[in-house]
Design an enzyme around this catalytic site. Structure first.
Site, PDB file in Angstrom:
ATOM      1  N   LYS A   1      37.495  76.064  60.232  1.00 21.51           N
ATOM      2  CA  LYS A   1      38.203  76.702  61.341  1.00 21.51           C
ATOM      3  C   LYS A   1      39.721  76.497  61.220  1.00 21.51           C
ATOM      4  O   LYS A   1      40.190  75.647  60.445  1.00 21.51           O
ATOM      5  CB  LYS A   1      37.673  76.145  62.666  1.00 21.51           C
ATOM      6  CG  LYS A   1      36.222  76.556  62.958  1.00 21.51           C
ATOM      7  CD  LYS A   1      35.803  76.057  64.339  1.00 21.51           C
ATOM      8  CE  LYS A   1      34.407  76.528  64.687  1.00 21.51           C
ATOM      9  NZ  LYS A   1      34.004  76.081  66.054  1.00 21.51           N
TER      10      LYS A   1
ATOM     11  N   TYR B   1      31.985  85.875  68.180  1.00 18.30           N
ATOM     12  CA  TYR B   1      31.476  84.954  69.195  1.00 18.30           C
ATOM     13  C   TYR B   1      30.966  85.679  70.443  1.00 18.30           C
ATOM     14  O   TYR B   1      30.904  85.073  71.518  1.00 18.30           O
ATOM     15  CB  TYR B   1      32.559  83.942  69.578  1.00 18.30           C
ATOM     16  CG  TYR B   1      32.708  82.822  68.561  1.00 18.30           C
ATOM     17  CD1 TYR B   1      31.724  81.841  68.436  1.00 18.30           C
ATOM     18  CD2 TYR B   1      33.812  82.745  67.727  1.00 18.30           C
ATOM     19  CE1 TYR B   1      31.846  80.815  67.505  1.00 18.30           C
ATOM     20  CE2 TYR B   1      33.945  81.717  66.796  1.00 18.30           C
ATOM     21  CZ  TYR B   1      32.953  80.756  66.693  1.00 18.30           C
ATOM     22  OH  TYR B   1      33.064  79.727  65.778  1.00 18.30           O
TER      23      TYR B   1
ATOM     24  N   PHE C   1      34.648  79.040  78.230  1.00 20.50           N
ATOM     25  CA  PHE C   1      35.598  78.739  77.152  1.00 20.50           C
ATOM     26  C   PHE C   1      35.782  79.898  76.172  1.00 20.50           C
ATOM     27  O   PHE C   1      36.489  79.748  75.176  1.00 20.50           O
ATOM     28  CB  PHE C   1      35.159  77.481  76.402  1.00 20.50           C
ATOM     29  CG  PHE C   1      33.776  77.554  75.808  1.00 20.50           C
ATOM     30  CD1 PHE C   1      33.538  78.205  74.602  1.00 20.50           C
ATOM     31  CD2 PHE C   1      32.699  76.971  76.458  1.00 20.50           C
ATOM     32  CE1 PHE C   1      32.260  78.275  74.058  1.00 20.50           C
ATOM     33  CE2 PHE C   1      31.409  77.041  75.918  1.00 20.50           C
ATOM     34  CZ  PHE C   1      31.202  77.692  74.717  1.00 20.50           C
TER      35      PHE C   1
ATOM     36  N   ARG D   1      24.063  71.686  59.827  1.00 21.78           N
ATOM     37  CA  ARG D   1      24.254  71.238  61.215  1.00 21.78           C
ATOM     38  C   ARG D   1      24.265  69.699  61.274  1.00 21.78           C
ATOM     39  O   ARG D   1      25.033  69.115  62.033  1.00 21.78           O
ATOM     40  CB  ARG D   1      23.162  71.800  62.134  1.00 21.78           C
ATOM     41  CG  ARG D   1      23.034  73.319  62.138  1.00 21.78           C
ATOM     42  CD  ARG D   1      24.006  74.061  62.987  1.00 21.78           C
ATOM     43  NE  ARG D   1      24.069  73.633  64.347  1.00 21.78           N
ATOM     44  CZ  ARG D   1      24.878  74.212  65.251  1.00 21.78           C
ATOM     45  NH1 ARG D   1      25.667  75.232  64.896  1.00 21.78           N
ATOM     46  NH2 ARG D   1      24.920  73.791  66.476  1.00 21.78           N
TER      47      ARG D   1
ATOM     48  N   THR E   1      28.987  69.227  68.499  1.00 17.43           N
ATOM     49  CA  THR E   1      30.098  70.123  68.818  1.00 17.43           C
ATOM     50  C   THR E   1      31.353  69.352  69.202  1.00 17.43           C
ATOM     51  O   THR E   1      32.460  69.676  68.771  1.00 17.43           O
ATOM     52  CB  THR E   1      29.690  71.059  69.986  1.00 17.43           C
ATOM     53  OG1 THR E   1      28.437  71.679  69.670  1.00 17.43           O
ATOM     54  CG2 THR E   1      30.747  72.114  70.242  1.00 17.43           C
TER      55      THR E   1
ATOM     56  N   ARG F   1      32.734  66.754  61.667  1.00 18.02           N
ATOM     57  CA  ARG F   1      33.485  66.811  62.928  1.00 18.02           C
ATOM     58  C   ARG F   1      34.014  65.434  63.342  1.00 18.02           C
ATOM     59  O   ARG F   1      35.117  65.337  63.886  1.00 18.02           O
ATOM     60  CB  ARG F   1      32.617  67.452  64.013  1.00 18.02           C
ATOM     61  CG  ARG F   1      32.559  68.983  63.829  1.00 18.02           C
ATOM     62  CD  ARG F   1      31.534  69.622  64.694  1.00 18.02           C
ATOM     63  NE  ARG F   1      31.667  71.082  64.741  1.00 18.02           N
ATOM     64  CZ  ARG F   1      30.735  71.896  65.218  1.00 18.02           C
ATOM     65  NH1 ARG F   1      29.606  71.394  65.690  1.00 18.02           N
ATOM     66  NH2 ARG F   1      30.925  73.199  65.222  1.00 18.02           N
TER      67      ARG F   1
ATOM     68  N   ASN G   1      37.202  72.162  66.492  1.00 21.46           N
ATOM     69  CA  ASN G   1      36.249  71.208  65.907  1.00 21.46           C
ATOM     70  C   ASN G   1      35.955  71.454  64.427  1.00 21.46           C
ATOM     71  O   ASN G   1      34.856  71.204  63.954  1.00 21.46           O
ATOM     72  CB  ASN G   1      34.971  71.143  66.752  1.00 21.46           C
ATOM     73  CG  ASN G   1      34.270  72.472  66.849  1.00 21.46           C
ATOM     74  OD1 ASN G   1      34.735  73.463  66.284  1.00 21.46           O
ATOM     75  ND2 ASN G   1      33.155  72.506  67.550  1.00 21.46           N
TER      76      ASN G   1
ATOM     77  N   HIS H   1      32.402  75.638  61.511  1.00 16.66           N
ATOM     78  CA  HIS H   1      31.317  76.390  62.136  1.00 16.66           C
ATOM     79  C   HIS H   1      30.094  76.309  61.243  1.00 16.66           C
ATOM     80  O   HIS H   1      30.218  76.186  60.026  1.00 16.66           O
ATOM     81  CB  HIS H   1      31.726  77.871  62.282  1.00 16.66           C
ATOM     82  CG  HIS H   1      30.569  78.775  62.635  1.00 16.66           C
ATOM     83  ND1 HIS H   1      30.074  78.882  63.916  1.00 16.66           N
ATOM     84  CD2 HIS H   1      29.777  79.578  61.866  1.00 16.66           C
ATOM     85  CE1 HIS H   1      29.046  79.724  63.918  1.00 16.66           C
ATOM     86  NE2 HIS H   1      28.845  80.162  62.686  1.00 16.66           N
TER      87      HIS H   1
ATOM     88  N   GLU I   1      25.822  86.744  60.474  1.00 17.49           N
ATOM     89  CA  GLU I   1      27.182  86.222  60.292  1.00 17.49           C
ATOM     90  C   GLU I   1      27.681  86.435  58.855  1.00 17.49           C
ATOM     91  O   GLU I   1      28.867  86.699  58.640  1.00 17.49           O
ATOM     92  CB  GLU I   1      27.218  84.740  60.670  1.00 17.49           C
ATOM     93  CG  GLU I   1      26.989  84.530  62.165  1.00 17.49           C
ATOM     94  CD  GLU I   1      26.921  83.071  62.575  1.00 17.49           C
ATOM     95  OE1 GLU I   1      26.693  82.811  63.769  1.00 17.49           O
ATOM     96  OE2 GLU I   1      27.090  82.183  61.708  1.00 17.49           O
TER      97      GLU I   1
HETATM   98  P1  GDP Z   1      28.410  74.756  67.788  1.00 26.76           P
HETATM   99  O1  GDP Z   1      27.157  75.504  67.465  1.00 26.76           O
HETATM  100  O2  GDP Z   1      28.299  73.269  67.615  1.00 26.76           O
HETATM  101  O3  GDP Z   1      29.620  75.303  67.056  1.00 26.76           O
HETATM  102  O4  GDP Z   1      28.703  74.933  69.343  1.00 26.76           O
HETATM  103  P2  GDP Z   1      28.453  76.158  70.370  1.00 26.76           P
HETATM  104  O5  GDP Z   1      27.667  77.263  69.722  1.00 26.76           O
HETATM  105  O6  GDP Z   1      27.924  75.573  71.628  1.00 26.76           O
HETATM  106  O7  GDP Z   1      29.935  76.666  70.673  1.00 26.76           O
HETATM  107  C1  GDP Z   1      30.614  77.463  69.740  1.00 26.76           C
HETATM  108  C2  GDP Z   1      32.031  76.964  69.634  1.00 26.76           C
HETATM  109  O8  GDP Z   1      32.680  77.157  70.881  1.00 26.76           O
HETATM  110  C3  GDP Z   1      32.184  75.483  69.348  1.00 26.76           C
HETATM  111  O9  GDP Z   1      32.054  75.149  67.992  1.00 26.76           O
HETATM  112  C4  GDP Z   1      33.586  75.212  69.867  1.00 26.76           C
HETATM  113  O10 GDP Z   1      34.586  75.622  68.913  1.00 26.76           O
HETATM  114  C5  GDP Z   1      33.665  76.137  71.066  1.00 26.76           C
HETATM  115  N1  GDP Z   1      33.371  75.406  72.301  1.00 26.76           N
HETATM  116  C6  GDP Z   1      32.174  74.929  72.734  1.00 26.76           C
HETATM  117  N2  GDP Z   1      32.309  74.291  73.909  1.00 26.76           N
HETATM  118  C7  GDP Z   1      33.633  74.373  74.245  1.00 26.76           C
HETATM  119  C8  GDP Z   1      34.408  73.913  75.348  1.00 26.76           C
HETATM  120  O11 GDP Z   1      33.897  73.284  76.284  1.00 26.76           O
HETATM  121  N3  GDP Z   1      35.754  74.207  75.325  1.00 26.76           N
HETATM  122  C9  GDP Z   1      36.322  74.906  74.301  1.00 26.76           C
HETATM  123  N4  GDP Z   1      37.648  75.171  74.339  1.00 26.76           N
HETATM  124  N5  GDP Z   1      35.628  75.362  73.245  1.00 26.76           N
HETATM  125  C10 GDP Z   1      34.300  75.090  73.207  1.00 26.76           C
END
Ligand code: GDP
Length: 142
Positions: free
Chosen positions: A12, A52, A60, A88, A94, A105, A115, A118, A129
């Site tokens: 990222k 996304y 968010f 993963r 996350t 991470r 973070n 992805h 994707e």
């Molecule tokens: P992942 O599968 O671990 O990447 O997490 P998710 O699918 O739940 O969320 C996708 C992405 O959204 C995450 O990797 C973060 O970059 C972002 N994200 C998730 N939760 C938050 C949050 O609470 N705040 C912000 N700013 N970004 C978030």
């Protein structure tokens, strides 16, 4: 017997900006993944919103899409046994505050939003994707 599997990953914008791309690519190879396709590209805001779109209703979403369009990402298709779940595990939770020691991470992420990496959450989403970033021509001969 394990089946070879594919996953779509991104380094990222925060990690690209911090020059962590090389360390993350080295970890990818140490973990036994083969890099089958790779590119560095800056997403437009509209492209980040499309990638996304599953999160469009989340609070968010706006912040996430602005961040993902804030600088280049490095996207890659990785191949390995159990690729989706293994990646993963390697990237961790996350939120880096909750990520296990030595996960990508934990090592490189700044925050829950910024973070570092992805990873697709399923084989079906990995296909969607991968097709977002790579054309049929780029995928041919993999
Ligand atoms: P992942 O599968 O671990 O990447 O997490 P998710 O699918 O739940 O969320 C996708 C992405 O959204 C995450 O990797 C973060 O970059 C972002 N994200 C998730 N939760 C938050 C949050 O609470 N705040 C912000 N700013 N970004 C978030």
């Amino acid at each position: 017997m394990f089946q070879k599997e594919y996953t779509l990953i991104m380094v990222k914008p925060d990690a690209v900006r911090s020059n962590f791309t090389g360390k993350i690519l080295a970890r990818i190879e140490e973990e036994g993944f083969a890099i089958r396709a790779m590119k560095r590209v800056r997403l437009s805001l509209a492209q980040a919103q499309e990638f996304y779109s599953v999160h469009a209703a989340r609070p968010f979403y706006g912040e996430l899409c602005t961040f993902m369009a804030s600088g280049p990402v490095v996207a890659a298709i990785l191949e390995r046994d159990n690729a989706v779940l293994h990646w993963r595990d390697v990237i961790g939770a996350t939120d880096p505050a909750e990520a296990k020691e030595n996960t990508i991470r934990k090592l490189f992420a700044k925050s829950k939003g910024e973070n570092a990496v992805h990873g697709s959450d399923s084989v079906d989403n990995a296909k969607i994707e991968a097709a977002f970033f790579f054309s049929g021509l780029e995928l041919a001969g993999q």
